[in-house]
Design an enzyme around this catalytic site. Structure first.
Site, PDB file in Angstrom:
ATOM      1  N   GLY A 149      46.051  31.002  28.312  1.00  0.00           N
ATOM      2  CA  GLY A 149      45.682  32.116  29.171  1.00  0.00           C
ATOM      3  C   GLY A 149      45.648  31.697  30.639  1.00  0.00           C
ATOM      4  CB  CYS A 150      46.022  33.646  33.738  1.00  0.00           C
ATOM      5  SG  CYS A 150      45.002  35.099  33.351  1.00  0.00           S
ATOM      6  CE1 TYR A 151      40.109  34.829  36.322  1.00  0.00           C
ATOM      7  CE2 TYR A 151      40.231  36.328  34.459  1.00  0.00           C
ATOM      8  CZ  TYR A 151      40.044  36.114  35.808  1.00  0.00           C
ATOM      9  OH  TYR A 151      39.774  37.165  36.649  1.00  0.00           O
ATOM     10  CG  MET A 312      46.760  29.427  38.474  1.00  0.00           C
ATOM     11  SD  MET A 312      46.960  28.727  36.826  1.00  0.00           S
ATOM     12  CE  MET A 312      46.586  30.190  35.832  1.00  0.00           C
TER      13      MET A 312
END
Length: 346
Positions: A149-151, A312
């Site tokens: 996942g991104c987080y 990011m």
């Protein structure tokens, strides 16, 4: 030439996959999958692809797709990939799933946090968590990749060196994170309308966000002890980007210079993790449109805590770029192939 298919190509992460793969010299996109735009020209959905993508959107028939391609990216909501994947599919193609279906190793934890029943738990153990900086060798041998996942990607890479070194109390970690609105997906939601988001910032998913167990699980693997965190995400009025500021108690006296050496050693050979100079705080604008993660660290001697920071692009290293990084490893290509685009500014 690697033949690629994308299920969910008309979402934000899917479109970013298209953008990156169009510039990849070893890949040809053979299938632009979409549930909402079947038989429509892909370039009519994303006008930036006018005269670049002549194809029409197809459906989500994974059994047919695996006869036509070498790798399938599933950039879809949770639950879809697990309902489509099968032994027949995995015997024919590599699958890189951008959803959370195979990230969490405990099926009960997945079903509790995501509120849905897992459709193919028999593949959870086999799936490799696709964080290249940690699982590079396992990824090379995998059939099924759980794209992080991104987080969790930004949080983990910000904290990882100190977790692995055993220098922080893994039950004291607090992760404060901010994300642009693309992180919520392309679906129409009132809470994401311009007038609802502009000129405002808000916390959401407080103490309940579904990325919490993913971050805890990966930090537990890294540290060798149970990690229990407070994770609070915030929505900010920008298109893309994630900023993480994480805090933890130090378990021994250590100088900032010693901690910086730990980060330098951890990331000295990593192309896409940039450990910043002392005193420089990560900013989302310096990583936008790229596969880079900028990280830094600061010791607060007064409170005996350490502050770990990361920034990011949630759609690139947080989704599509990381998926391409995984694909490169799967097919024996240079890990950086197609991903060395510099950040965009302004």
């Amino acid at each position: 030439m690697i033949r690629a298919g994308i299920i969910g190509s008309t979402g934000y992460a899917g479109q970013e996959l298209v953008r990156i793969l169009l510039g990849h010299k070893d890949v040809e996109i053979k299938w632009y999958g979409s549930r909402s735009y079947i038989d429509q020209a892909y370039a009519s959905v994303f006008q930036n692809m006018f005269q670049l993508v002549p194809d029409i959107c197809k459906g989500e028939d994974l059994e047919q797709l695996c006869e036509e391609v070498d790798v399938v990216f599933t950039a879809t909501p949770q639950g879809l990939c697990s309902s489509l994947v099968s032994e027949n599919v995995l015997s024919k193609v590599k699958v890189i799933d951008l959803s959370a279906d195979f990230r969490i190793k405990d099926v009960d934890t997945y079903e509790k946090w995501y509120g849905i029943k897992h459709q193919s738990p028999q593949f959870i153990k086999e799936a490799v968590y696709g964080l290249c900086e940690v699982n590079r060798e396992k990824i090379k041998k995998a059939r099924l990749i759980a794209n992080p996942g991104c987080y969790p990607t930004c949080s983990f890479l910000s904290i990882y060196p100190l977790a692995k070194a055993g220098l922080i109390d893994m039950k004291s970690v607090i992760v404060d994170a901010k994300s642009g609105t693309s992180g919520a997906g392309r679906g129409a939601k009132v809470a994401n309308l311009y007038c609802e988001v502009n000129e405002s910032i808000k916390a959401y998913g407080v103490a309940t966000h579904r990325h919490t167990p993913e971050i805890e699980e990966q930090l537990s693997y890294a540290s060798g002890q149970e990690a229990v965190i407070n994770f609070t995400p915030h929505l900010v009025p920008m298109n893309r980007g994630i900023l993480v500021t994480a805090y933890a108690n130090l378990v021994k006296d250590v100088t900032e210079e010693e901690i910086r050496k730990i980060y330098e050693d951890a990331y000295k050979d990593e192309q896409f993790v940039r450990f910043l100079n002392a005193g420089v705080c990560p900013e989302t604008r310096w990583v936008e449109g790229s596969n880079y993660v900028d990280v830094n660290v600061k010791v607060d001697e007064r409170t005996h805590r350490v502050i770990m920071m990361g920034a990011m692009d949630n759609l690139v290293k947080g989704a599509a770029g990381q998926a391409v990084q995984n694909m490169n490893l799967l097919f024996g290509l240079p890990e950086t192939e197609g991903l060395l685009m510099p950040p965009v500014f302004p």
